[in-house]
Design an enzyme around this catalytic site. Structure first.
Site, PDB file in Angstrom:
ATOM      1  N   LYS A   1       0.840  -1.191   0.000  1.00  0.00           N
ATOM      2  CA  LYS A   1       0.000   0.000   0.000  1.00  0.00           C
ATOM      3  C   LYS A   1       0.882   1.250   0.000  1.00  0.00           C
ATOM      4  CE  LYS A   1      -3.732  -2.076   2.758  1.00  0.00           C
ATOM      5  NZ  LYS A   1      -4.836  -1.981   1.790  1.00  0.00           N
TER       6      LYS A   1
ATOM      7  N   ASP B   1      -2.678  -7.582  -2.033  1.00  0.00           N
ATOM      8  CA  ASP B   1      -3.493  -6.707  -1.186  1.00  0.00           C
ATOM      9  C   ASP B   1      -4.975  -7.078  -1.256  1.00  0.00           C
ATOM     10  OD1 ASP B   1      -3.858  -4.687   0.661  1.00  0.00           O
ATOM     11  OD2 ASP B   1      -4.092  -3.113  -0.849  1.00  0.00           O
TER      12      ASP B   1
ATOM     13  N   ARG C   1     -10.085 -11.851   1.157  1.00  0.00           N
ATOM     14  CA  ARG C   1     -10.913 -12.895   0.543  1.00  0.00           C
ATOM     15  C   ARG C   1     -10.235 -14.271   0.627  1.00  0.00           C
ATOM     16  NH1 ARG C   1     -11.058  -9.641  -4.971  1.00  0.00           N
ATOM     17  NH2 ARG C   1     -11.012  -8.028  -3.345  1.00  0.00           N
TER      18      ARG C   1
END
Length: 502
Positions: free
Chosen positions: A277, A347, A351
């Site tokens: 990020k 990233d 899930r």
């Protein structure tokens, strides 16, 4: 924790540091809300006029302090805005009461006791005021030396107008106390810095709560996860010095006829992994375990309330870090289900851990599974910072959760699972990829998760990425930082399941 009492005393006679009253807008006129009649009388019927002189309008979020006149035991009166006055004979909405009480409690930080003379005509009103006050009184000061420069939360909330000897009022207060304490537990976990809240320490917190509340807790460490083939959780946690965990925390009731499984994303810190990020997007990523915190607190609340439903929580805990051992874009993971997933973006890790937990939860064949996650920035773009999205494989179930969220005062919106977006996750290398089309990214994530839900099991997905962590100024009963988003919705869902309504 702030104490809650139901008082039979009158507003004029109760000794407290402050007396809280409600005011509302009726057209262009400021009116004093029911519950404050004795206070208005002490002002010779001019309380509204005095407040208008001070600039009060009755708007939601407004708080006006003024010295109490002779005739009141409390030295200060705090008038909080309730918004528009309801039509004649109609009660104030629960959320208006909740927010006003929260505003009052925040304003009175540092006080020992406040008497709340807000409109309470029913047990539901009492619950709303109690919830708002107890949630508004929250403060996270664990890392401040002796609470330096931080006022302690309001120590005691006394509700006036409630009936302490009435079973319904008493039950409403007890429920509000348990619910608020568990929401605040979730807030504490979310606010805890990631050097202290690791997957192992989160699992330990679940074990401690399990002993206290009679819950069955099982923790799969990295060895058990490897032996069991949990490729999603292991892959995400592979770059961190803090290994992952999968926690099962279960509440059972002897008279339960249904089982509700809750699955929470618990990324205790999300750097993005190799797909790092950028600066400006990782400073608050300690909050990426908000879904697991919500699930944990919901299971404990169900136990404290003695709900006649089995509630099983699955906490998928990992830390997503870049290193020489981290999963890379292009790697293929074999999930617990046996399905292979090509990782295109590290990233998109939530899930992956949820997929393994959903498969495991499905093995127990619950009546329904609800997963909760700070899953996608796309959902924040779609719905903003205060609303969570709901997806499901059953439209009626999705609608029921949406209605429950509205009932308890949590903003949500039903979202679709368009089948045409599934093709974007096709992979030439594996069974599927963890990424698809960019547009509709929140829906793509929901479609990914659906692939790991057992056949015939009702399932819903709550993407709480927007409301889980509040970066702005506090408002109502919502603090800066972790909010405990979705706990109220999940607890009410468990109650309705126990009552046979779902």
């Amino acid at each position: 924790m702030t104490a809650l009492t139901l008082s039979t005393a009158g507003a004029a006679t109760l000794r407290a540091d402050a007396l809280v009253v409600g005011v509302a807008k009726s057209g262009k006129t400021l009116v004093v809300a029911p519950g404050a009649e004795a206070v208005d009388q002490a002002f010779d019927g001019r309380l509204a006029a005095v407040l208008e002189t001070l600039g009060a309008s009755g708007a939601e979020g407004e708080a006006t302090k003024l010295p109490a006149p002779a005739g009141l035991k409390a030295p200060v009166v705090l008038a909080v805005g309730l918004g528009a006055a309801p039509e004649d004979g109609e009660p104030f909405k629960a959320e208006a009461l909740r927010r006003a009480a929260g505003t009052a409690a925040r304003t009175l930080n540092g006080s020992k006791k406040a008497a709340f003379a807000l409109p309470i005509a029913s047990p539901e009103d009492a619950a709303a005021v109690a919830e708002g006050a107890l949630l508004g009184a929250y403060a996270f000061t664990a890392y401040q030396e002796n609470g330096k420069d931080a006022k302690k939360p309001l120590a005691e909330v006394a509700l006036l107008g409630a009936k302490p000897r009435d079973k319904a009022f008493k039950a409403a207060a007890e429920r509000a106390q348990a619910l608020a304490e568990e929401i605040n537990r979730a807030r504490d976990l979310i606010n805890m810095p990631p050097n202290d809240l690791t997957p192992a320490s989160f699992a330990a917190a679940a074990q401690t709560a399990g002993k206290e509340h009679g819950l069955k807790v099982q923790v799969l460490d990295e060895k058990a996860l490897t032996k069991g083939g949990y490729g999603g959780i292991l892959g995400v946690g592979s770059g961190s010095a803090n290994p992952p965990r999968l926690v099962r925390i279960a509440y059972t009731h002897p008279e339960a006829e249904k089982t509700l499984a809750l699955v929470g994303k618990g990324i205790t810190y999300d750097s993005g992994g190799i797909s790092l990020k950028p600066a400006g997007h990782n400073e608050t990523m300690k909050c990426d375990m908000s879904g697991a915190a919500a699930v944990f607190s919901t299971v404990v609340t169900a136990a404290r309330l003695g709900l006649a439903v089995n509630v099983t929580g699955w906490l998928a805990l990992a830390e997503n870090m870049p290193s020489g051992t981290a999963v890379r874009p292009g790697d293929v993971l074999r999930m617990y289900s046996g399905k292979t997933v090509e990782v295109l973006n590290t990233d998109a890790e939530g899930r992956l851990v949820l997929a393994d937990a959903l498969t495991k939860a499905s093995e127990e064949n619950p009546d329904a599974i609800v997963d909760v996650a700070t899953l996608t920035g796309a959902m924040v773009l779609a719905l903003g910072n205060r609303t969570f999205g709901i997806m499901a494989n059953d439209d009626d179930y999705r609608t029921a959760i949406h209605e429950i969220a509205d009932e308890v005062g949590e903003a949500s919106w039903p979202m679709p699972l368009p089948a045409d977006l599934r093709k974007g996750m096709d992979s030439p290398t594996a069974d599927m990829a963890n990424m698809g089309e960019r547009m509709g990214g929140g829906l793509v994530a929901g479609l990914f998760l659906q692939e790991f839900v057992g056949e015939g099991i009702t399932w819903a997905h709550l993407d709480i990425a927007g409301p889980a962590f509040h970066e702005g100024a506090p408002y109502g009963y919502t603090p800066k930082g972790g909010t405990g988003s979705s706990v109220r919705t999940l607890v009410r869902l468990a109650e309705r399941t126990a009552d046979g309504e779902l």
